[in-house]
Design a protein around this motif. Structure first.
Motif, PDB file in Angstrom:
ATOM      1  N   VAL A  45       9.651   4.300  10.921  1.00 50.33           N
ATOM      2  CA  VAL A  45      10.809   4.225  11.815  1.00 50.33           C
ATOM      3  C   VAL A  45      10.478   4.823  13.176  1.00 50.33           C
ATOM      4  N   THR A  46       9.780   5.937  13.177  1.00 51.01           N
ATOM      5  CA  THR A  46       9.434   6.598  14.432  1.00 51.01           C
ATOM      6  C   THR A  46       8.516   5.741  15.284  1.00 51.01           C
ATOM      7  N   MET A  47       7.465   5.181  14.673  1.00 52.62           N
ATOM      8  CA  MET A  47       6.520   4.369  15.436  1.00 52.62           C
ATOM      9  C   MET A  47       7.166   3.099  15.980  1.00 52.62           C
ATOM     10  N   LEU A  48       8.236   2.634  15.338  1.00 54.83           N
ATOM     11  CA  LEU A  48       8.922   1.433  15.804  1.00 54.83           C
ATOM     12  C   LEU A  48      10.070   1.759  16.749  1.00 54.83           C
ATOM     13  N   GLY A  49      10.200   3.030  17.123  1.00 50.55           N
ATOM     14  CA  GLY A  49      11.160   3.403  18.150  1.00 50.55           C
ATOM     15  C   GLY A  49      12.530   3.787  17.653  1.00 50.55           C
ATOM     16  N   GLY A  50      12.701   3.948  16.344  1.00 44.08           N
ATOM     17  CA  GLY A  50      13.994   4.330  15.802  1.00 44.08           C
ATOM     18  C   GLY A  50      14.104   5.825  15.555  1.00 44.08           C
ATOM     19  N   HIS A  51      15.320   6.250  15.194  1.00 41.62           N
ATOM     20  CA  HIS A  51      15.562   7.641  14.807  1.00 41.62           C
ATOM     21  C   HIS A  51      15.762   7.669  13.298  1.00 41.62           C
ATOM     22  N   ALA A  52      14.872   8.363  12.589  1.00 38.71           N
ATOM     23  CA  ALA A  52      14.904   8.403  11.129  1.00 38.71           C
ATOM     24  C   ALA A  52      15.718   9.595  10.643  1.00 38.71           C
ATOM     25  N   MET A  53      16.645   9.318   9.723  1.00 34.62           N
ATOM     26  CA  MET A  53      17.396  10.365   9.026  1.00 34.62           C
ATOM     27  C   MET A  53      17.136  10.181   7.531  1.00 34.62           C
ATOM     28  N   THR A  54      17.270  11.258   6.748  1.00 33.93           N
ATOM     29  CA  THR A  54      16.888  11.162   5.350  1.00 33.93           C
ATOM     30  C   THR A  54      17.913  11.779   4.410  1.00 33.93           C
ATOM     31  N   ALA A  55      18.028  11.129   3.266  1.00 32.75           N
ATOM     32  CA  ALA A  55      18.715  11.697   2.113  1.00 32.75           C
ATOM     33  C   ALA A  55      17.704  11.643   0.975  1.00 32.75           C
ATOM     34  N   ILE A  56      17.124  12.779   0.645  1.00 32.95           N
ATOM     35  CA  ILE A  56      16.042  12.824  -0.343  1.00 32.95           C
ATOM     36  C   ILE A  56      16.640  12.783  -1.742  1.00 32.95           C
ATOM     37  N   ALA A  57      16.264  11.751  -2.505  1.00 34.84           N
ATOM     38  CA  ALA A  57      16.817  11.542  -3.840  1.00 34.84           C
ATOM     39  C   ALA A  57      15.938  12.104  -4.943  1.00 34.84           C
ATOM     40  N   ALA A  58      14.688  12.387  -4.635  1.00 36.10           N
ATOM     41  CA  ALA A  58      13.776  12.962  -5.623  1.00 36.10           C
ATOM     42  C   ALA A  58      12.628  13.626  -4.897  1.00 36.10           C
ATOM     43  N   ILE A  59      12.101  14.666  -5.493  1.00 36.44           N
ATOM     44  CA  ILE A  59      10.914  15.345  -4.973  1.00 36.44           C
ATOM     45  C   ILE A  59       9.771  15.053  -5.930  1.00 36.44           C
ATOM     46  N   THR A  60       8.666  14.590  -5.387  1.00 37.33           N
ATOM     47  CA  THR A  60       7.522  14.295  -6.251  1.00 37.33           C
ATOM     48  C   THR A  60       6.312  15.121  -5.833  1.00 37.33           C
ATOM     49  N   ALA A  61       5.500  15.449  -6.824  1.00 35.11           N
ATOM     50  CA  ALA A  61       4.170  15.989  -6.571  1.00 35.11           C
ATOM     51  C   ALA A  61       3.212  14.830  -6.797  1.00 35.11           C
ATOM     52  N   GLN A  62       2.634  14.318  -5.733  1.00 37.45           N
ATOM     53  CA  GLN A  62       1.732  13.175  -5.872  1.00 37.45           C
ATOM     54  C   GLN A  62       0.700  13.177  -4.763  1.00 37.45           C
ATOM     55  N   ASN A  63      -0.355  12.439  -5.018  1.00 35.59           N
ATOM     56  CA  ASN A  63      -1.439  12.277  -4.050  1.00 35.59           C
ATOM     57  C   ASN A  63      -1.979  10.866  -4.196  1.00 35.59           C
ATOM     58  N   THR A  64      -3.185  10.617  -3.733  1.00 34.78           N
ATOM     59  CA  THR A  64      -3.706   9.250  -3.770  1.00 34.78           C
ATOM     60  C   THR A  64      -4.114   8.818  -5.172  1.00 34.78           C
ATOM     61  N   THR A  65      -4.219   9.759  -6.110  1.00 37.18           N
ATOM     62  CA  THR A  65      -4.645   9.399  -7.471  1.00 37.18           C
ATOM     63  C   THR A  65      -3.484   9.193  -8.422  1.00 37.18           C
ATOM     64  N   GLY A  66      -2.272   9.650  -8.070  1.00 33.15           N
ATOM     65  CA  GLY A  66      -1.146   9.455  -8.968  1.00 33.15           C
ATOM     66  C   GLY A  66      -0.019  10.433  -8.716  1.00 33.15           C
ATOM     67  N   VAL A  67       0.986  10.352  -9.584  1.00 34.80           N
ATOM     68  CA  VAL A  67       2.156  11.226  -9.512  1.00 34.80           C
ATOM     69  C   VAL A  67       2.045  12.259 -10.621  1.00 34.80           C
ATOM     70  N   GLN A  68       2.048  13.524 -10.233  1.00 38.32           N
ATOM     71  CA  GLN A  68       1.887  14.590 -11.214  1.00 38.32           C
ATOM     72  C   GLN A  68       3.227  15.143 -11.720  1.00 38.32           C
ATOM     73  N   ALA A  69       4.277  15.045 -10.909  1.00 35.14           N
ATOM     74  CA  ALA A  69       5.573  15.568 -11.332  1.00 35.14           C
ATOM     75  C   ALA A  69       6.672  14.939 -10.487  1.00 35.14           C
ATOM     76  N   VAL A  70       7.868  14.782 -11.108  1.00 33.17           N
ATOM     77  CA  VAL A  70       9.028  14.227 -10.417  1.00 33.17           C
ATOM     78  C   VAL A  70      10.231  15.122 -10.694  1.00 33.17           C
ATOM     79  N   HIS A  71      10.944  15.495  -9.652  1.00 28.58           N
ATOM     80  CA  HIS A  71      12.151  16.314  -9.793  1.00 28.58           C
ATOM     81  C   HIS A  71      13.304  15.600  -9.088  1.00 28.58           C
ATOM     82  N   PRO A  72      14.199  14.928  -9.840  1.00 27.59           N
ATOM     83  CA  PRO A  72      15.353  14.279  -9.205  1.00 27.59           C
ATOM     84  C   PRO A  72      16.246  15.304  -8.535  1.00 27.59           C
ATOM     85  N   VAL A  73      16.719  14.974  -7.357  1.00 26.32           N
ATOM     86  CA  VAL A  73      17.670  15.818  -6.653  1.00 26.32           C
ATOM     87  C   VAL A  73      19.058  15.553  -7.242  1.00 26.32           C
TER      88      VAL A  73
END
Length: 369
Positions: A26-54
Motif C-alpha cells: 500500500v505504501t509503495m503504491l501511494g496509499g495510507h495503510a491502516m491495520t486490524a491484526i487478526a492473528a500473530i504468527t511466528a514465521q520465517n521463510t521456512t514455515g510457520v512455527q506458531a499462531v496466536h489468534p487475536v
C-alpha cells in the motif's frame, strides 16, 4: 487525496507476507495503510512455527478505531484467526459501501495451515460482500469451486500460479462469465512468500484510488511481478518479495522515469555513467545502453535521438486527453519491438517528449544485462 486502505489480516514476524507485505505494498503504491491484526504468527521463510489468534473484540476494536476517525476508501481482508472473528468482521463491514478485497488465506506459501474448517466455512459471508475474491487454485477447490463462489454473489480472480506450465494465467469471472484474462511468463524464483497478500493489497489500493476492477488487477499483477523480480534473496526457504524496490513503475498518475541522451562515443559515455554510480542494465553497443539510477529512474544513451519519457498506465487515454487540450502528437501510440508502447510530441522549445507504457520491460527487459 491519499487513498486510505484498511487491512484486516495476520502479522508475519519474518516480514514476507501478511500485514507486513500489505503495508509495504500500500505504501509503495501511494496509499495510507491502516491495520486490524487478526492473528500473530511466528514465521520465517521456512514455515510457520506458531499462531496466536487475536481475540475477536480486539480485532473489531481496531477496525472501528480506524473507521471512526480516519475512514477508509477500500478494505483488504487476509488471514482471520477464527470463525467468530469472521462473523464479527462481516457484521462490522456490512453497512459500508466501499470496495472490499478478500484474499481467503488458508495455507502459507511454505504449506502451513492458517485457517481451520470452521473458519473456512464462515468465509461465505465475506465472499458475498467482497468486490473481488482472490483465491489460488487450492483455495478455490477448498471453497467449492468458482461456480459456487459466483453463486454466492462474488466476483472471483482465479489465480493460476499453482498450475503447471511456463505461463501464469489469471482469470476474472463473475455471474456474466469471464471478464478478463491475463497471462505472462512464469518468473523463476523461490522468493514467492507473500504473493497473494501483495496482489490483494495492490488491488485494494488501486480500487481506493478510483481505478476500475480490471485496471486494478492489471496494475496489481505488474506490481507482483516487479516485486518478484526485485526480490532481495533473503532466508533459506521461500524468501520475501521486493515490494520496497518497485519504484516509479506503477502509479495512478503519469510519471517521469526515463531520460535518453545522445551519445557519439558509446564506450566513453557508458563508462562515464557507470563511474557516476549508475547500474548498467541494457547494453546494445555501439548504439544504445540503459542504466538504472538509485531511486528507480532509468537513463539511456543513444547514438541518435534524445528524449524525456513519461510513463502512463493507460497511454491511449492519456494521449486522447492531451489531444483535447491541444497537444499535437507527431507519433500516436505505437507498439515498438523493444516492448514499449510509445507516443511522441514536442514541447514549445522543440524538445522530444515521449509518453509510453513499458511495465516490467523498462527495468527488466528480456535482454537485461
Amino acid at each position: 487525496m491519499t487513498a486510505r486502505v484498511l487491512i484486516i489480516a495476520g502479522s508475519d514476524s519474518g516480514g514476507g507476507a501478511g500485514i507486513q507485505a500489505d503495508i509495504k505494498t500500500v505504501t509503495m503504491l501511494g496509499g495510507h495503510a491502516m491495520t486490524a491484526i487478526a492473528a500473530i504468527t511466528a514465521q520465517n521463510t521456512t514455515g510457520v512455527q506458531a499462531v496466536h489468534p487475536v481475540p475477536t473484540d480486539m480485532v473489531i476494536a481496531q477496525i472501528k478505531s480506524c473507521l471512526n476517525d480516519i475512514g477508509a476508501d477500500a478494505i483488504k481482508i487476509g488471514m482471520i484467526g477464527s470463525a467468530a472473528t469472521v462473523e464479527a468482521v462481516a457484521d462490522t463491514l456490512a453497512p459500508l459501501s466501499i470496495p472490499i478485497v478478500f484474499d481467503p488465506v488458508m495455507v502459507s506459501t511454505s504449506g502451513s495451515r492458517l485457517a481451520d474448517a470452521a473458519t473456512i466455512a464462515a468465509f461465505d459471508r465475506l465472499i458475498a460482500m467482497a468486490s473481488v475474491v482472490t483465491p489460488n487454485l487450492p483455495e478455490l477447490e477448498a471453497l467449492g469451486g468458482e461456480d459456487r463462489l459466483v453463486a454466492l454473489g462474488g466476483t472471483v480472480l482465479v489465480k493460476g500460479g499453482h498450475a503447471n506450465g511456463d505461463e501464469v494465467t489469471d482469470r476474472l469471472i463473475d455471474a456474466n462469465g469471464t471478464r478478463a484474462i491475463w497471462s505472462a511468463p512464469r518468473i523463476d524464483t523461490t522468493s514467492t512468500h507473500g504473493t497473494g497478500c501483495t496482489l490483494a493489497s495492490a488491488i485494494a489500493t488501486s480500487l481506493a484510488q478510483g481505478a476500475s476492477l480490471e485496471s486494478a488487477v492489471a496494475d496489481a499483477r505488474l506490481f507482483v511481478r516487479l516485486s518478484l523480480l526485485n526480490a532481495p534473496g533473503l532466508g533459506s526457504g521461500h524468501g520475501p518479495m521486493g515490494q520496497q524496490r518497485v519504484v516509479l513503475d506503477v502509479a495512478p498518475e503519469m510519471r517521469l522515469n526515463q531520460i535518453t541522451l545522445g551519445a557519439t562515443d558509446h564506450e566513453a559515455s557508458r563508462g562515464f555513467y557507470q563511474t557516476l554510480g549508475l547500474k548498467l542494465i541494457v547494453d546494445s553497443a555501439p548504439d544504445y545502453a540503459r542504466f538504472e539510477a538509485p531511486g528507480g529512474v532509468t537513463l539511456s544513451i543513444h547514438r541518435g535521438s534524445a528524449g524525456t519519457y513519461f510513463e502512463c498506465n493507460n497511454l491511449d487515454v492519456e494521449v486522447a486527453r492531451l489531444q483535447q487540450a491541444g497537444v499535437i502528437f507527431h507519433i500516436l501510440p505505437t507498439e515498438q519491438p523493444w516492448l514499449w508502447r510509445e507516443a511522441w510530441t514536442r514541447d514549445p522549445a522543440g524538445n522530444a517528449i515521449c509518453l509510453y507504457t513499458a511495465g516490467e520491460s523498462r527495468r527488466f527487459p528480456p535482454w537485461r544485462v
